[in-house]
Enzyme design. Sequence first.
Site, PDB file in Angstrom:
ATOM      1  N   SER A 143       0.870  -1.178   0.000  1.00  0.00           N
ATOM      2  CA  SER A 143       0.000   0.000   0.000  1.00  0.00           C
ATOM      3  C   SER A 143       0.906   1.227   0.000  1.00  0.00           C
ATOM      4  CB  SER A 143      -0.843   0.004   1.285  1.00  0.00           C
ATOM      5  OG  SER A 143      -1.511   1.238   1.446  1.00  0.00           O
ATOM      6  N   TYR A 156      -2.047  -0.594  10.565  1.00  0.00           N
ATOM      7  CA  TYR A 156      -2.115  -1.004   9.151  1.00  0.00           C
ATOM      8  C   TYR A 156      -0.799  -0.690   8.455  1.00  0.00           C
ATOM      9  CZ  TYR A 156      -3.761  -1.254   4.293  1.00  0.00           C
ATOM     10  OH  TYR A 156      -3.912  -1.571   2.960  1.00  0.00           O
TER      11      TYR A 156
END
Length: 248
Positions: A143, A156
């Site tokens: 990501s 995350y």
Amino acid sequence: MNNSVENKIIVITGASSGMGEAAARHLASMGATVVLGARRIDRIEKLVSEIKENGGEALALATDVTNKDDVKNLVDTAINTYGRIDVLINNAGVMPLSMFESIKVDEWDQMIDVNIKGVLYGIAAALPHMIEQKAGHIINTASVAAHLIFPASSVYSATKFAVRALTDGLRQEVTSHNIRTTLISPGAVNTELLDHISDKDVQSANQEYVGEVGIPASSYADMVAFAIGQPENVDVNEIIFRPTAQAL
Ligand code: NDP
């Protein structure tokens, strides 16, 4: 081994929605055989039917990536059915963003289990076969959060930083086995990812932002196809892509 996407045996985790689903559909349309894993077996079985109706080849297996036996079974079934594994796409992931003060320990655990351990279980399942084949390609979905941190993204981001770290370590170790590794770091893509954010304020802020700038999951499918489609002696190590309108 082929240098293009056609005829490759490609295992994809998290193929039941979003980017994994888009990649499965796209790679199958390019002539790859796709072996799909996710927990929602109904969704991946439906996708397999669609791919087969369009003349492609696909297989679906119920897979929870937090269970190493499930992941091994997914990869072993690909080998037993089609004889080899050319590409593993470790794509399954969850992103229940929250602020630390919310103390959502179960969600921290889930992110670590799915986003880090799930990827490791994929590597554990595929690597011995790829070493034996003297060829293979492991693609891990990270990501932009593997490169930056923002409030509510800490855990995350930590999981995706870990994926970035282990992908580069893997790359260095497996070059001598003719195995390629690719880290793909998407920005805001319109998928179901935000549906599982339990903090409603964080969820609506993210939904608003992604709704405004988000790009379709097909953009990820194009990136994956580009990396896989390179000649065998070319390894696309890392791709970061964002919506043009995304500053972060
Ligand atoms: P989706 O929520 O649409 O898809 C997530 C996929 O992961 C689903 O297929 C889901 O399948 C699967 N999954 C979740 N938990 C498990 C599990 N325990 N076992 C097996 N599969 C699981 O989101 P995206 O398509 O957006 O996410 C794909 C990847 O992209 C993730 O790694 C995510 O972190 C990453 N990413 C997404 C971005 C975005 O903006 N959308 C940006 C950057 C990265 P099922 O529930 O059926 O098991």
